[in-house]
Design a protein around this motif. Structure first.
Motif, PDB file in Angstrom:
ATOM      1  N   PHE A   1       0.882  -1.302   0.150  1.00  0.00           N
ATOM      2  CA  PHE A   1       0.114  -0.186   0.172  1.00  0.00           C
ATOM      3  C   PHE A   1       0.764   1.207   0.107  1.00  0.00           C
ATOM      4  O   PHE A   1       0.269   2.427   0.150  1.00  0.00           O
ATOM      5  CB  PHE A   1      -0.865   0.122   1.073  1.00  0.00           C
ATOM      6  CG  PHE A   1      -2.045  -1.038   0.814  1.00  0.00           C
ATOM      7  CD1 PHE A   1      -3.194  -0.688   0.325  1.00  0.00           C
ATOM      8  CD2 PHE A   1      -2.018  -2.122   1.692  1.00  0.00           C
ATOM      9  CE1 PHE A   1      -4.145  -1.582  -0.043  1.00  0.00           C
ATOM     10  CE2 PHE A   1      -3.011  -3.105   1.720  1.00  0.00           C
ATOM     11  CZ  PHE A   1      -4.128  -2.687   0.968  1.00  0.00           C
TER      12      PHE A   1
ATOM     13  N   LEU B   1      -3.149   3.030  -3.436  1.00  0.00           N
ATOM     14  CA  LEU B   1      -3.710   2.029  -4.052  1.00  0.00           C
ATOM     15  C   LEU B   1      -3.100   1.875  -5.215  1.00  0.00           C
ATOM     16  O   LEU B   1      -3.480   0.972  -6.309  1.00  0.00           O
ATOM     17  CB  LEU B   1      -5.031   1.881  -4.180  1.00  0.00           C
ATOM     18  CG  LEU B   1      -6.092   1.647  -2.663  1.00  0.00           C
ATOM     19  CD1 LEU B   1      -7.216   1.874  -2.969  1.00  0.00           C
ATOM     20  CD2 LEU B   1      -5.518   0.306  -2.368  1.00  0.00           C
ATOM     21  N   ARG B   2      -2.201   2.646  -5.624  1.00  0.00           N
ATOM     22  CA  ARG B   2      -1.414   2.726  -6.783  1.00  0.00           C
ATOM     23  C   ARG B   2      -0.863   1.195  -7.337  1.00  0.00           C
ATOM     24  O   ARG B   2      -0.674   0.994  -8.631  1.00  0.00           O
ATOM     25  CB  ARG B   2      -0.262   3.758  -7.076  1.00  0.00           C
ATOM     26  CG  ARG B   2       0.139   4.093  -8.389  1.00  0.00           C
ATOM     27  CD  ARG B   2      -0.688   4.694  -9.236  1.00  0.00           C
ATOM     28  NE  ARG B   2      -0.188   4.921 -10.619  1.00  0.00           N
ATOM     29  CZ  ARG B   2      -0.148   3.945 -11.542  1.00  0.00           C
ATOM     30  NH1 ARG B   2      -0.896   2.773 -11.283  1.00  0.00           N
ATOM     31  NH2 ARG B   2       0.130   4.300 -12.578  1.00  0.00           N
TER      32      ARG B   2
ATOM     33  N   TYR C   1      -1.645  -1.485  -6.438  1.00  0.00           N
ATOM     34  CA  TYR C   1      -2.962  -2.511  -6.885  1.00  0.00           C
ATOM     35  C   TYR C   1      -3.427  -2.310  -8.332  1.00  0.00           C
ATOM     36  O   TYR C   1      -3.688  -2.993  -9.001  1.00  0.00           O
ATOM     37  CB  TYR C   1      -3.978  -2.455  -5.832  1.00  0.00           C
ATOM     38  CG  TYR C   1      -3.591  -3.231  -4.540  1.00  0.00           C
ATOM     39  CD1 TYR C   1      -3.620  -4.541  -4.580  1.00  0.00           C
ATOM     40  CD2 TYR C   1      -2.925  -2.655  -3.370  1.00  0.00           C
ATOM     41  CE1 TYR C   1      -3.209  -5.529  -3.450  1.00  0.00           C
ATOM     42  CE2 TYR C   1      -2.646  -3.375  -2.354  1.00  0.00           C
ATOM     43  CZ  TYR C   1      -2.707  -4.888  -2.329  1.00  0.00           C
ATOM     44  OH  TYR C   1      -2.194  -5.485  -1.350  1.00  0.00           O
TER      45      TYR C   1
ATOM     46  N   THR D   1     -12.158  -0.987  -4.131  1.00  0.00           N
ATOM     47  CA  THR D   1     -11.691   0.016  -4.300  1.00  0.00           C
ATOM     48  C   THR D   1     -10.530   0.337  -5.158  1.00  0.00           C
ATOM     49  O   THR D   1     -10.276   1.220  -5.732  1.00  0.00           O
ATOM     50  CB  THR D   1     -11.092   0.436  -2.804  1.00  0.00           C
ATOM     51  OG1 THR D   1     -10.607  -0.969  -2.350  1.00  0.00           O
ATOM     52  CG2 THR D   1     -11.890   0.790  -1.817  1.00  0.00           C
ATOM     53  N   ALA D   2      -9.718  -0.740  -5.444  1.00  0.00           N
ATOM     54  CA  ALA D   2      -8.728  -0.819  -6.526  1.00  0.00           C
ATOM     55  C   ALA D   2      -9.398  -0.479  -7.883  1.00  0.00           C
ATOM     56  O   ALA D   2      -8.843   0.328  -8.402  1.00  0.00           O
ATOM     57  CB  ALA D   2      -7.917  -1.888  -6.427  1.00  0.00           C
TER      58      ALA D   2
ATOM     59  N   ASP E   1     -10.653   3.199  -8.139  1.00  0.00           N
ATOM     60  CA  ASP E   1      -9.466   4.279  -7.952  1.00  0.00           C
ATOM     61  C   ASP E   1      -8.720   4.306  -9.427  1.00  0.00           C
ATOM     62  O   ASP E   1      -7.750   5.248  -9.558  1.00  0.00           O
ATOM     63  CB  ASP E   1      -8.434   3.948  -7.211  1.00  0.00           C
ATOM     64  CG  ASP E   1      -7.820   4.786  -6.443  1.00  0.00           C
ATOM     65  OD1 ASP E   1      -6.828   4.939  -5.852  1.00  0.00           O
ATOM     66  OD2 ASP E   1      -8.409   6.008  -6.260  1.00  0.00           O
TER      67      ASP E   1
END
Lengths: 308, 464
Positions: A58, A85-86, A88, B26-27, B30
């Motif tokens: 994270f 969250l980049r 992921y 959430t991923a 985003d």
């Protein structure tokens, strides 16, 4: 075994009390403060790297490269925004092939690769345990001895056999290879479990006119459920996490998630910060399977391998 | 009791499921503001590039056929690689099946032995070609069209790297220029430093920076199971400069031993920088931190101002974090690692080669395309983010995406450039991808002397 117990033994007197006795002793030994402390310490030591991986997944790329994951706690107290969250996002969407395809491949590989060895091993274990035939013990030892053959040395001969038979490039090489590699242990575990089933049960069924098929399906299978579940989980985790067989036996159309995760770091390994996120994405399914079925796992393994 | 335990476990499992689902959601949610990939090399828009289809007509009607390619070039670089095949696919109707794996160098011999080789493999180093030819007799000699292309577009040296025992097998594909020093133009300008033209200038500049209290150099050789290779490049570059190209050739062919005094001398010369605690390791630690610093990140202290110079190849361009401007007036840029004089410019290069395992017409047609200047130009046009260059002399520098790539192309085309291929790629694998890497790591990690390290590597050289 129960059949060897003298029939004259007074019923229901010593057995339960000794069991209760033993379990009380075991409980006492296991709940001593020292044992508890040790268990907690071991659990922490085993969990810290995984936890670090989770925290890392994270963190933004530059933070991962510049400092260790433990520094986030200090940073968080200082009030700096340190999570993102980049990673992921990169792991899930930065590939030209959708990650879903790899997920699907992982399932397509794993389910038959669990089902085939269990089915074959159940039949074989029944034969080894309850059908008396010539050379049975020798054959059983020979099958289990195959367990010591390292799978690496079989890769090239197996692959050339697949190429010769023309099934290369499909899912069959992967299913078959996993089944082959799993069978010795599966037969051994299930055989031991079946041997533990009281012979009187089988004899009773036989007296009632049941043949092998009926005994197998109606007497053995219901009793074997925990062992099957335990080995199933075991094999599921093994196949799901496998990279070697999938890479060697597979092709572009059959690659599972592990192959994609292995490629995530990029041609020159520059994108390694994505790996932690990739690892957690691929961990989700085995984690669910394990948590959902873990009581079978422990019970079944103990039942099959340790004779009481 | 058991029931309660079981239900608690089920709750835990459910919670885990829920958490992971939430994670995915959430991923997903985003992605809107995400932008493109992390490497900086991705996002290759397939720029349509016109080529002359005539050279492929002699191979007959190839419509509907397919060619499989196996390579180490994975995403995101693979996007521009496959885009560069499109003009050929449009011309001929051939489908190129692209398969990339970081494990390709280990997997390829397995597939070859199992009788399941790809049609074409992009070999990242001549050593692998050598192994495939001498041990497995698997690679087919290049067809005449390919050889004609290579004679036309590549120098004799490059052709030689694709040749084993006098037979020409593999045409070169891309090229890398390794003799670069990365620096920050703005830092240099503020401090009033000039880009050094000779080795002595560079050492004087190093001395000057160190005297000002800063650490001039940063380096890192950690690279997973290939740890040590960036250090071997350093040494090779120095051998080219202190001993010269002739000795360099004798060195990798083992005409002189690995621990020849000239090579030990080169180690010591590199050590004047790399093992001097006043000169390294800016922003990363002491001399021993070179062994543990990941090569991908070792130049980053330049961005923070804690390091001034970092020697790394042209492909380091794509390692800089997203948003770093690579330009003569940008955040970072590179200068040619200077030699003793300005007349001769020894340059360390590397590259990939195309090996073919089958000789169907479509495979030969594709091989021909890859060795042509058309492919080099199509690849340049398909790589808008840069980070790629080739020594193919038919390559139009104008098509290259960045100023830095044009600089690399210029160095490769410069007559004063004396190009030598990465020696560790040419040495027997026991040394080139074994003891040389390990020796370099020892040299940094446990401060082994140059003599000890070269002695050890010499002892590991295979006897036959």
């Amino acid at each position: 075994m129960s059949t060897t117990q003298p029939a004259v033994a007074p019923k229901a007197v010593p057995v339960p009390s000794s069991v209760a006795d033993r379990s009380r002793k075991a409980k006492k030994a296991l709940t001593s403060p020292w044992a508890s402390t040790l268990a907690v310490v071991i659990a922490v030591i085993w969990t810290v790297p995984t936890f670090g991986l989770l925290v890392t997944s994270f963190r933004p790329e530059l933070d991962i490269r510049r400092s260790g994951w433990w520094t986030v706690f200090g940073d968080a107290f200082a009030g700096e925004g340190v999570f993102s969250l980049r990673n992921y996002e990169s792991a899930l969407f930065d590939s030209s092939t959708n990650l879903i395809d790899y997920f699907v491949n992982s399932f397509v590989i794993t389910l038959p690769a669990v089902f085939i060895p269990i089915s074959v091993a159940l039949l074989a274990a029944y034969a080894f345990a309850w059908i008396d035939f010539k050379g049975r013990d020798f054959l059983f030892v020979a099958v289990f001895a195959l367990q010591i053959v390292p799978i690496q040395i079989t890769l090239i001969p197996l692959l050339s056999a697949y190429v010769d038979t023309g099934i290369n490039g499909t899912f069959w090489p992967i299913w078959l290879s996993h089944s082959m590699f799993a069978l010795p242990l599966a037969i051994f575990l299930l055989h031991n479990f079946m041997k533990d089933i009281p012979a009187s049960l089988v004899e009773a069924a036989r007296v009632d006119g049941a043949g092998h098929v009926k005994i197998f399906f109606q007497v053995m299978l219901p009793l074997l459920t925990p062992a099957i579940a335990a080995f199933g989980i075991f094999q599921f985790l093994w196949v799901w996490n496998d990279l070697l067989v999938a890479l060697v036996m597979g092709g572009t159309n059959t690659f599972p998630l592990t192959v994609r995760v292995a490629e995530m770091a990029g041609s020159r390994g520059g994108d390694w910060h994505v790996l932690s996120a990739g690892a957690f994405i691929s961990m989700i399914v085995p984690l669910i399977v394990f948590l959902a079925l873990q009581r079978y796992f422990v019970r079944g393994l103990l039942a099959g391998s340790v004779k009481g | 009791m058991t029931i309660r335990m079981a239900s608690r476990r089920r709750a835990a499992a459910l919670a885990a499921t829920g958490a992971s689902l939430a994670l995915i959601l959430t991923a997903c949610a985003d992605t809107g503001d995400g932008g493109d990939g992390g490497g900086g090399d991705g996002g290759g828009e397939a720029a349509s590039f016109e080529i002359d289809c005539a050279p492929y007509e002699e191979f007959g009607d190839l419509e509907g056929t397919s060619v499989s390619v196996y390579t180490t070039i994975v995403e995101p670089e693979s996007v521009t690689q496959t885009a560069s095949y499109e003009p050929f696919e449009e011309c001929t109707g051939v489908t190129v099946e692209y398969e990339a794996s970081r494990e390709m160098e280990a997997q390829l011999p397995v597939r070859v032995q199992a009788g399941n080789p790809p049609d074409i493999a992009i070999l990242p180093q001549p050593g692998l070609l050598n192994t495939l030819v001498t041990q497995y007799d698997a690679v087919l000699p290049a067809p005449e069209q390919v050889e004609a292309n290579v004679d036309e577009f590549w120098s004799e040296d490059w052709k030689e790297y694709g040749t084993v025992d006098g037979t020409f097998y593999a045409a070169p594909l891309g090229s890398n220029v390794k003799s670069y020093v990365w620096y920050s133009p703005s830092m240099f300008e503020e401090a009033g430093y000039e880009v050094p033209e000779t080795w002595d200038d560079m050492m004087a500049l190093t001395e000057e920076i160190a005297a000002s209290g800063a650490i001039p150099w940063c380096a890192g050789v950690e690279s997973g199971d290939a740890t040590g290779w960036p250090g071997t490049d350093w040494i090779e570059d120095v051998v080219l400069r202190t001993a010269g190209p002739e000795v360099y050739d004798q060195w990798y062919t083992h005409e002189i031993p690995f621990n020849d005094p000239q090579i030990v001398d080169a180690f010591d010369t590199a050590g004047e920088i790399l093992k001097n605690p006043d000169y390294v390791n800016g922003g990363l630690g002491g001399v021993d931190s070179i062994a543990t610093a990941p090569w991908t990140d070792a130049g980053f202290p330049i961005l923070e101002g804690s390091c001034w110079m970092h020697r790394a190849a042209n492909f380091y361009q794509t390692q800089w974090p997203e948003g770093t401007e690579v330009a003569p007036d940008g955040d970072v840029y590179a200068f040619y690692l200077p030699s003793q004089s300005t007349d001769e410019r020894p340059t360390l290069v590397a590259g990939e080669f195309i090996g073919a395992f089958t000789d169907r017409p479509e495979v030969q047609a594709f091989q021909t395309y890859l060795s042509s200047s058309d492919w080099a130009n199509a690849k340049a046009a398909a790589t808008p983010a840069g980070g790629w260059v080739s020594a193919n002399n038919g390559l139009d520098p104008e098509l290259l995406a960045t100023e830095f790539d044009r600089l690399s192309a210029e160095i490769l085309a410069d007559p004063a450039t004396v190009a030598r291929f990465d020696a560790s790629d040419l040495m027997p694998s026991e040394v080139g991808t074994g003891s040389f890497w390990a020796g370099i790591t020892e040299w940094f990690a446990s401060d082994a002397s140059s003599q000890e390290v070269t002695d050890d590597i010499e002892n590991s050289w295979p006897t036959n």
